[in-house]
Design a protein around this motif. Structure first.
Motif, PDB file in Angstrom:
ATOM      1  N   ALA A 202       0.922   3.951  -2.949  1.00  0.00           N
ATOM      2  CA  ALA A 202       0.553   5.335  -2.622  1.00  0.00           C
ATOM      3  C   ALA A 202       1.573   6.323  -3.189  1.00  0.00           C
ATOM      4  CB  ALA A 202       0.434   5.498  -1.118  1.00  0.00           C
TER       5      ALA A 202
ATOM      6  N   THR B  46       0.444   6.812  -6.762  1.00  0.00           N
ATOM      7  CA  THR B  46      -0.807   7.581  -6.889  1.00  0.00           C
ATOM      8  C   THR B  46      -0.598   9.038  -6.484  1.00  0.00           C
ATOM      9  OG1 THR B  46      -1.540   6.805  -4.716  1.00  0.00           O
ATOM     10  CG2 THR B  46      -2.332   5.589  -6.625  1.00  0.00           C
ATOM     11  N   THR B  47       0.278   9.280  -5.507  1.00  0.00           N
ATOM     12  CA  THR B  47       0.598  10.658  -5.131  1.00  0.00           C
ATOM     13  C   THR B  47       1.269  11.377  -6.290  1.00  0.00           C
ATOM     14  OG1 THR B  47       0.851  10.029  -2.818  1.00  0.00           O
ATOM     15  CG2 THR B  47       1.886  12.087  -3.494  1.00  0.00           C
TER      16      THR B  47
ATOM     17  N   ASP C 292       0.822  -1.217   0.000  1.00  0.00           N
ATOM     18  CA  ASP C 292       0.000   0.000   0.000  1.00  0.00           C
ATOM     19  C   ASP C 292       0.854   1.264   0.000  1.00  0.00           C
ATOM     20  OD1 ASP C 292      -2.220  -1.644   0.046  1.00  0.00           O
ATOM     21  OD2 ASP C 292      -2.598  -1.382   2.201  1.00  0.00           O
TER      22      ASP C 292
END
Length: 136
Positions: A123, A126-127, A119
């Motif tokens: 992340a 995606t950030t 995760d």
């Protein structure tokens, strides 16, 4: 009476493949050449671990660009480079960033567990996507 000669088939032009603008092609060529040169220097210097770090960074770049073909190629190269090495977990990280399942069971033991680690790496991607969309 009108007499027509033998009927010729209509000429068909095969579709030409899309070719990027010449300046873009030159840029891509320079980038590939620079990457190959850097990789050769790293191998020559005996710093093979640095090669794996660069490949991991390239995997991140390809995931952010959503270039699945290059992501797969980077993961394959990471697996080849680190198959029996201390850095074998780099291939796991590349899978995590891309949101892909691991090909085989990994020997890596993650401090916070595999899912939490997955995760966190996802992340990061995606950030970066969010940041790039906001700056366009």
């Amino acid at each position: 009476m009108i007499v027509c000669g033998p009927r010729r088939p209509a000429r068909r032009h095969p579709r030409r493949p899309h070719r990027p603008h010449p300046a873009r092609r030159r840029h891509q060529h320079r980038r590939r050449r620079a990457g190959a040169l850097l990789a050769a220097e790293i191998r020559t210097s005996g710093l093979a671990f640095a090669d794996a770090k660069i490949e991991l960074a390239l995997a991140f770049h390809h995931v952010v660009r959503d270039d699945q073909e290059q992501v797969t190629a980077s993961i394959s190269r990471l697996c080849e480079m680190t198959c029996e090495d201390y850095y074998a977990y780099y291939a796991d990280i590349a899978h995590f960033m891309a949101g892909l399942p691991l090909d085989a069971a990994s020997a890596a033991q993650w401090l916070d567990g595999r899912q939490a680690t997955r995760d966190r790496w996802r992340a990061l991607v995606t950030t970066r996507w969010t940041h790039l969309r906001a700056t366009r």
